[in-house]
Write a protein that holds these residues in place. Structure first.
Motif, PDB file in Angstrom:
ATOM      1  N   THR A   1      53.088  16.563   7.146  1.00  0.00           N
ATOM      2  CA  THR A   1      53.219  16.136   8.540  1.00  0.00           C
ATOM      3  C   THR A   1      53.934  14.797   8.511  1.00  0.00           C
ATOM      4  OG1 THR A   1      51.160  14.858   8.668  1.00  0.00           O
ATOM      5  CG2 THR A   1      50.997  17.250   9.092  1.00  0.00           C
ATOM      6  N   LYS A   2      54.069  14.168   9.655  1.00  0.00           N
ATOM      7  CA  LYS A   2      54.711  12.844   9.681  1.00  0.00           C
ATOM      8  C   LYS A   2      53.916  11.813   8.899  1.00  0.00           C
ATOM      9  CE  LYS A   2      57.128  13.347  14.065  1.00  0.00           C
ATOM     10  NZ  LYS A   2      57.295  12.837  15.422  1.00  0.00           N
ATOM     11  N   THR A   3      52.598  12.040   8.768  1.00  0.00           N
ATOM     12  CA  THR A   3      51.742  11.024   8.133  1.00  0.00           C
ATOM     13  C   THR A   3      50.992  11.506   6.904  1.00  0.00           C
ATOM     14  OG1 THR A   3      49.920  11.606   9.620  1.00  0.00           O
ATOM     15  CG2 THR A   3      51.382   9.796  10.319  1.00  0.00           C
ATOM     16  N   GLU A   4      50.985  12.823   6.619  1.00  0.00           N
ATOM     17  CA  GLU A   4      50.197  13.358   5.509  1.00  0.00           C
ATOM     18  C   GLU A   4      51.018  14.290   4.628  1.00  0.00           C
ATOM     19  OE1 GLU A   4      46.013  14.586   6.556  1.00  0.00           O
ATOM     20  OE2 GLU A   4      46.926  14.507   8.557  1.00  0.00           O
ATOM     21  N   LEU A   5      50.702  14.274   3.332  1.00  0.00           N
ATOM     22  CA  LEU A   5      51.322  15.170   2.359  1.00  0.00           C
ATOM     23  C   LEU A   5      50.236  15.631   1.398  1.00  0.00           C
ATOM     24  CD1 LEU A   5      53.894  16.381   0.959  1.00  0.00           C
ATOM     25  CD2 LEU A   5      54.005  14.252  -0.344  1.00  0.00           C
ATOM     26  N   THR A   6      50.097  16.944   1.233  1.00  0.00           N
ATOM     27  CA  THR A   6      49.141  17.499   0.275  1.00  0.00           C
ATOM     28  C   THR A   6      49.921  18.304  -0.761  1.00  0.00           C
ATOM     29  OG1 THR A   6      47.418  17.649   1.970  1.00  0.00           O
ATOM     30  CG2 THR A   6      47.092  18.934  -0.042  1.00  0.00           C
ATOM     31  N   LEU A   7      49.725  17.951  -2.026  1.00  0.00           N
ATOM     32  CA  LEU A   7      50.374  18.637  -3.141  1.00  0.00           C
ATOM     33  C   LEU A   7      49.311  19.290  -4.003  1.00  0.00           C
ATOM     34  CD1 LEU A   7      52.857  15.806  -4.238  1.00  0.00           C
ATOM     35  CD2 LEU A   7      53.333  17.756  -2.744  1.00  0.00           C
ATOM     36  N   SER A   8      49.641  20.458  -4.569  1.00  0.00           N
ATOM     37  CA  SER A   8      48.689  21.114  -5.458  1.00  0.00           C
ATOM     38  C   SER A   8      49.394  21.578  -6.728  1.00  0.00           C
ATOM     39  CB  SER A   8      48.007  22.293  -4.768  1.00  0.00           C
ATOM     40  OG  SER A   8      48.925  23.337  -4.545  1.00  0.00           O
ATOM     41  N   GLN A   9      48.588  21.646  -7.784  1.00  0.00           N
ATOM     42  CA  GLN A   9      49.085  22.100  -9.078  1.00  0.00           C
ATOM     43  C   GLN A   9      47.884  22.556  -9.891  1.00  0.00           C
ATOM     44  OE1 GLN A   9      50.452  19.082 -11.919  1.00  0.00           O
ATOM     45  NE2 GLN A   9      52.354  20.267 -12.114  1.00  0.00           N
ATOM     46  N   ALA A  10      47.954  23.769 -10.435  1.00  0.00           N
ATOM     47  CA  ALA A  10      46.904  24.308 -11.312  1.00  0.00           C
ATOM     48  C   ALA A  10      45.510  24.224 -10.674  1.00  0.00           C
ATOM     49  CB  ALA A  10      46.922  23.601 -12.656  1.00  0.00           C
ATOM     50  N   GLY A  11      45.421  24.545  -9.384  1.00  0.00           N
ATOM     51  CA  GLY A  11      44.136  24.568  -8.708  1.00  0.00           C
ATOM     52  C   GLY A  11      43.605  23.213  -8.270  1.00  0.00           C
ATOM     53  N   TYR A  12      44.386  22.149  -8.433  1.00  0.00           N
ATOM     54  CA  TYR A  12      43.965  20.806  -8.086  1.00  0.00           C
ATOM     55  C   TYR A  12      44.874  20.282  -6.977  1.00  0.00           C
ATOM     56  CZ  TYR A  12      42.870  15.841  -8.719  1.00  0.00           C
ATOM     57  OH  TYR A  12      42.495  14.534  -8.516  1.00  0.00           O
ATOM     58  N   SER A  13      44.296  19.759  -5.897  1.00  0.00           N
ATOM     59  CA  SER A  13      45.074  19.233  -4.772  1.00  0.00           C
ATOM     60  C   SER A  13      44.903  17.731  -4.649  1.00  0.00           C
ATOM     61  CB  SER A  13      44.631  19.870  -3.452  1.00  0.00           C
ATOM     62  OG  SER A  13      44.961  21.227  -3.431  1.00  0.00           O
ATOM     63  N   VAL A  14      45.978  17.062  -4.234  1.00  0.00           N
ATOM     64  CA  VAL A  14      45.938  15.623  -3.984  1.00  0.00           C
ATOM     65  C   VAL A  14      46.519  15.370  -2.599  1.00  0.00           C
ATOM     66  CG1 VAL A  14      46.678  13.333  -4.747  1.00  0.00           C
ATOM     67  CG2 VAL A  14      46.233  15.109  -6.439  1.00  0.00           C
ATOM     68  N   ASN A  15      45.806  14.587  -1.804  1.00  0.00           N
ATOM     69  CA  ASN A  15      46.252  14.204  -0.472  1.00  0.00           C
ATOM     70  C   ASN A  15      46.866  12.821  -0.511  1.00  0.00           C
ATOM     71  OD1 ASN A  15      45.173  16.550   0.929  1.00  0.00           O
ATOM     72  ND2 ASN A  15      43.178  15.677   0.444  1.00  0.00           N
ATOM     73  N   TYR A  16      47.988  12.674   0.188  1.00  0.00           N
ATOM     74  CA  TYR A  16      48.678  11.390   0.290  1.00  0.00           C
ATOM     75  C   TYR A  16      48.883  11.063   1.762  1.00  0.00           C
ATOM     76  CZ  TYR A  16      49.929  12.171  -4.603  1.00  0.00           C
ATOM     77  OH  TYR A  16      49.882  12.400  -5.957  1.00  0.00           O
ATOM     78  N   VAL A  17      49.030   9.785   2.069  1.00  0.00           N
ATOM     79  CA  VAL A  17      49.382   9.343   3.409  1.00  0.00           C
ATOM     80  C   VAL A  17      50.686   8.550   3.321  1.00  0.00           C
ATOM     81  CG1 VAL A  17      47.038   9.329   4.338  1.00  0.00           C
ATOM     82  CG2 VAL A  17      47.923   7.273   3.251  1.00  0.00           C
TER      83      VAL A  17
END
Length: 98
Positions: free
Chosen positions: A80-96
């Motif tokens: 979104t304009k303010t959030e990014l969620t990335l995943s790899q090998a079943g693990y997710s990380v949220n960024y702002v």
């Protein structure tokens, strides 16, 4: 005159940080020219990035005791304009966006 379909997905360029409670923000910057840089990520030094479909491909160097180049491919789960969620090998990380 008809308007073609326009992409509603926000750009992923910019600086993204993990919303952690620590004093140092950890994250990365994705520049419009395809260059990238890491932010307080210790031994990880990002150099380039590209987007391929729903994948974010980061290229860089490990500058720790075992110096080596790497390519890291992560799935873009949400942007979104303010959030990014990335995943790899079943693990997710949220960024702002910073």
């Amino acid at each position: 005159m008809t308007l073609g379909m326009m992409s509603c997905t926000p750009s992923i360029t910019g600086t993204w940080v993990e919303p952690a409670g620590g004093t140092e923000e950890i994250g990365f910057t994705l520049n419009k020219d395809g260059s990238a840089s890491s932010l307080n990520m210790g031994f990880v030094e990002f150099k380039q990035w590209e987007k391929s479909g729903d994948l974010l491909i980061l290229k860089g160097n490990n500058v720790g005791s075992r110096k080596r180049e790497f390519v890291d491919t992560m799935k873009i789960e949400k942007v979104t304009k303010t959030e990014l969620t990335l995943s790899q090998a079943g693990y997710s990380v949220n960024y702002v966006r910073k």
